[in-house]
Every structure is written in structure tokens, then in C-alpha cells.
Scaffold this motif. Structure first.
Motif, PDB file in Angstrom:
ATOM      1  N   ILE A 177       0.839  -1.208   0.000  1.00  0.00           N
ATOM      2  CA  ILE A 177       0.000   0.000   0.000  1.00  0.00           C
ATOM      3  C   ILE A 177       0.871   1.254   0.000  1.00  0.00           C
ATOM      4  CG2 ILE A 177      -1.653   1.360   1.348  1.00  0.00           C
ATOM      5  CD1 ILE A 177      -2.871  -1.267   2.322  1.00  0.00           C
ATOM      6  N   LYS A 178       1.866   1.282   0.869  1.00  0.00           N
ATOM      7  CA  LYS A 178       2.738   2.456   0.977  1.00  0.00           C
ATOM      8  C   LYS A 178       3.504   2.714  -0.326  1.00  0.00           C
ATOM      9  CE  LYS A 178       3.559   2.236   6.000  1.00  0.00           C
ATOM     10  NZ  LYS A 178       3.165   3.624   6.331  1.00  0.00           N
ATOM     11  N   ALA A 179       3.802   1.665  -1.075  1.00  0.00           N
ATOM     12  CA  ALA A 179       4.558   1.805  -2.320  1.00  0.00           C
ATOM     13  C   ALA A 179       3.685   2.239  -3.498  1.00  0.00           C
ATOM     14  CB  ALA A 179       5.250   0.492  -2.666  1.00  0.00           C
ATOM     15  N   LEU A 180       2.393   1.904  -3.455  1.00  0.00           N
ATOM     16  CA  LEU A 180       1.552   2.145  -4.624  1.00  0.00           C
ATOM     17  C   LEU A 180       0.454   3.188  -4.428  1.00  0.00           C
ATOM     18  CD1 LEU A 180       2.930  -0.668  -5.306  1.00  0.00           C
ATOM     19  CD2 LEU A 180       0.956  -1.034  -6.768  1.00  0.00           C
ATOM     20  N   LEU A 210       9.674 -10.544  -2.125  1.00  0.00           N
ATOM     21  CA  LEU A 210      10.686  -9.889  -2.948  1.00  0.00           C
ATOM     22  C   LEU A 210      10.034  -8.988  -3.998  1.00  0.00           C
ATOM     23  CD1 LEU A 210      13.130 -12.898  -3.386  1.00  0.00           C
ATOM     24  CD2 LEU A 210      13.730 -10.695  -2.342  1.00  0.00           C
ATOM     25  N   ASP A 211       8.922  -9.431  -4.541  1.00  0.00           N
ATOM     26  CA  ASP A 211       8.190  -8.623  -5.511  1.00  0.00           C
ATOM     27  C   ASP A 211       7.737  -7.306  -4.875  1.00  0.00           C
ATOM     28  OD1 ASP A 211       6.639  -8.236  -8.054  1.00  0.00           O
ATOM     29  OD2 ASP A 211       4.949  -8.351  -6.665  1.00  0.00           O
ATOM     30  N   THR A 212       7.275  -7.375  -3.622  1.00  0.00           N
ATOM     31  CA  THR A 212       6.861  -6.164  -2.915  1.00  0.00           C
ATOM     32  C   THR A 212       8.052  -5.249  -2.646  1.00  0.00           C
ATOM     33  OG1 THR A 212       5.008  -7.303  -1.853  1.00  0.00           O
ATOM     34  CG2 THR A 212       5.787  -5.291  -0.804  1.00  0.00           C
ATOM     35  N   LEU A 213       9.177  -5.833  -2.236  1.00  0.00           N
ATOM     36  CA  LEU A 213      10.373  -5.029  -1.971  1.00  0.00           C
ATOM     37  C   LEU A 213      10.832  -4.331  -3.244  1.00  0.00           C
ATOM     38  CD1 LEU A 213      12.642  -4.047  -0.150  1.00  0.00           C
ATOM     39  CD2 LEU A 213      13.846  -6.216  -0.569  1.00  0.00           C
ATOM     40  N   ALA A 214      10.778  -5.028  -4.364  1.00  0.00           N
ATOM     41  CA  ALA A 214      11.161  -4.411  -5.636  1.00  0.00           C
ATOM     42  C   ALA A 214      10.240  -3.238  -5.963  1.00  0.00           C
ATOM     43  CB  ALA A 214      11.111  -5.450  -6.756  1.00  0.00           C
ATOM     44  N   ALA A 215       8.946  -3.405  -5.705  1.00  0.00           N
ATOM     45  CA  ALA A 215       7.985  -2.320  -5.960  1.00  0.00           C
ATOM     46  C   ALA A 215       8.292  -1.117  -5.070  1.00  0.00           C
ATOM     47  CB  ALA A 215       6.566  -2.814  -5.716  1.00  0.00           C
ATOM     48  N   ALA A 216       8.718  -1.395  -3.837  1.00  0.00           N
ATOM     49  CA  ALA A 216       9.058  -0.313  -2.905  1.00  0.00           C
ATOM     50  C   ALA A 216      10.300   0.444  -3.385  1.00  0.00           C
ATOM     51  CB  ALA A 216       9.288  -0.884  -1.510  1.00  0.00           C
ATOM     52  N   ALA A 226      15.530  -2.210  -7.637  1.00  0.00           N
ATOM     53  CA  ALA A 226      14.253  -2.811  -8.018  1.00  0.00           C
ATOM     54  C   ALA A 226      14.470  -3.940  -9.025  1.00  0.00           C
ATOM     55  CB  ALA A 226      13.324  -1.758  -8.600  1.00  0.00           C
ATOM     56  N   ILE A 227      15.337  -3.697 -10.015  1.00  0.00           N
ATOM     57  CA  ILE A 227      15.609  -4.703 -11.041  1.00  0.00           C
ATOM     58  C   ILE A 227      16.266  -5.940 -10.437  1.00  0.00           C
ATOM     59  CG2 ILE A 227      17.051  -5.207 -13.063  1.00  0.00           C
ATOM     60  CD1 ILE A 227      16.587  -2.244 -13.901  1.00  0.00           C
TER      61      ILE A 227
END
Length: 272
Positions: A177-180, A210-216, A226-227
Motif C-alpha cells: 500500500i505504501k509503495a503504490l 521480494l516482488d513487494t520489496l522491488a515495488a518499494a 528494483a531490477i
């Protein structure tokens, strides 16, 4: 022998006493199996637990029915497991009621009365301080379960309560939520990174975390990180031993990676 009323009463007592003793022994055995069932289940000794759970469950012990149902689910016997857990829930065992409520949340065809009851039940658990129930209440408003209107603000409230108790699934979802949540007071890329890192540290092989961390990272315009992180998530999802990793999920992760390579953060209208 001349039978008096006194002698007859004595004979009745003498006849009943062995029966009472047998019942007490049987009751004691059932309690012993129930106790050992839960003890071995909680220490992950499932093979031993199953033997004791089966005996106690056959005697109608609702707690053992629940633990045996959970063992069946672990073994892939979903129908048998659910039937036992539902039976335990009907008998009033709280852990079984909780699981039954979660299944209701995830059901597609639920009438209004059942949905209302499920949400009320989960909210009672959440308000009593159960961090897993708080996680599920967050999900209700993040994903719109039970036809509820999506509300990232309401979801954040419940996730935050759960995070304060160390729930890593809530950390992950709150980080998302915080990232998007752009163009809102909930948008907090640095906070998203901090939460996502805690979840990944605890579960480094979780492709979802990990997908969430990349989005952050992408929300914070750190596309190199992110990559790298998204490539790890994608690699885990593509491995042969990844359970429940569908082609759809792999495509989903690949689309995220493509955006980061284009120096673009993820976009998701959380408020629709």
C-alpha cells in the motif's frame, strides 16, 4: 439367599461400579490422546500426532478433529481435511471456526447473511488482538472480499495493528500500500522499503515478498535495486520446486521487471 432391599441395592452398586470404572478409563484415554495430539502437532511431529489425533477425533474430540484436519490438508487431502475442520467448527472449537471463516472470505459465491456473519466473526477476533485476524481484516478492505468496498485507509488500520505484533504478512501488504498509494497520504516509499525488508529478512525465499520489496524500491526511484530484487523474485517463481507458481504469476513478475527496466514504478489504482 433371602434378598432384602438392602442386599438388592448393594448388588446394583456392585454391578454398576465396573461400568463406571470402564467409562472413567475410556475418558482418561481419550483425554490423553487429545493432549498428545495437540502436543505433537505443535512440535511438527505430524506422523506421531496423526495417530493420537485419529483416536481422539473418532471419540468426538473437536480439538483433535481440527488438528487431524490440518494434518490432512498438509498431506494434500483437502476434502477430508476441510470436512474435519468444519465438523470441529460446528462443535465450537475456536481455531476451526477461524479457519472456516477464512474459507468463507475466499469463497466466490456467498450470500449476504453469510458474508456479514463472517466479517463480524473475524472482526471480533481482530478486536480481541489476534494479529492473523487483523491481517485478514486488512485483506477484506484491500482486496474487497465479501463484496466490501475497497478501502486502503481501512486496510492500513488493520495491517498496522498486526504489524505491531510482528506479523510479516501484514508487513508485506502494508508495504505494498505504501509503495503504490500515490497521490494520497498513504504513499510512503521509505516506509514501504523498511517494512518489505523486514518481511524478506524473515522469509528470504518468498518471491511474493521480494516482488513487494522491488515495488518499494521502484516507488523510491531506486530502479537498480528494483531490477535486482525483481530478478530474484522471478528466478524463484521459475524454479521447478516453486509451489503454486503458475505461468500467469511468472508473466506478472516479468511485467514488473520490464517496467523497472524502463525506469517506471508500478501503478495500481488502490482506490478504485
Amino acid at each position: 439367599m433371602i434378598f432384602s432391599l438392602k442386599n438388592l441395592s448393594a448388588l446394583k452398586v456392585a454391578a454398576v461400579a465396573p461400568l463406571c470404572l470402564l467409562l472413567l478409563v475410556a475418558c482418561g484415554e481419550a483425554k490423553k490422546h487429545s493432549r498428545l495430539c495437540e502436543t505433537h502437532f505443535n512440535t511438527d511431529s505430524f506422523k506421531i500426532a496423526q495417530k493420537h489425533c485419529q483416536k481422539a477425533a473418532d471419540d468426538g474430540d473437536s480439538a483433535s478433529q481440527y488438528f487431524l484436519g490440518m494434518i490432512y490438508l498438509r498431506q494434500g487431502q483437502r476434502q477430508e481435511g476441510r470436512e474435519l475442520i468444519e465438523r470441529s467448527a460446528e462443535a465450537g472449537f475456536q481455531k476451526a471456526i477461524f479457519h472456516s471463516t477464512v474459507w468463507t472470505f475466499l469463497s466466490k459465491d456467498v450470500d449476504d447473511a453469510t458474508a456479514t456473519k463472517a466479517i463480524q466473526q473475524m472482526q471480533e477476533y481482530a478486536e480481541a488482538g489476534d494479529d492473523v485476524a487483523q491481517f485478514w481484516m486488512g485483506n477484506v478492505f484491500l482486496f474487497g472480499y465479501m463484496e466490501q468496498k475497497r478501502s486502503p485507509n481501512e486496510a492500513t488500520y488493520w495491517y498496522q495493528l498486526s504489524v505491531e505484533q510482528g506479523n510479516h504478512r501484514s508487513m508485506n501488504n502494508l508495504a505494498w500500500i505504501k509503495a503504490l498509494a500515490r497521490d494520497s497520504d498513504l504513499f510512503d516509499p521509505n516506509g514501504a522499503i523498511a517494512l518489505a525488508k523486514k518481511a524478506v529478512k524473515k522469509h528470504p525465499k518468498s518471491h511474493g515478498y521480494l516482488d513487494t520489496l522491488a515495488a518499494a524500491y521502484a516507488a523510491n526511484n531506486d530502479f537498480n535495486a528494483a531490477i535486482t530484487t525483481q530478478e530474484q523474485a522471478l528466478s524463484l517463481a521459475q524454479s521447478d520446486d516453486c509451489e503454486h507458481c503458475s505461468e500467469h504469476l511468472i508473466k506478472y513478475y516479468q511485467e514488473h521487471l520490464d517496467r523497472y527496466r524502463q525506469q517506471k514504478p508500478l501503478e495500481d489504482d488502490l482506490f478504485k
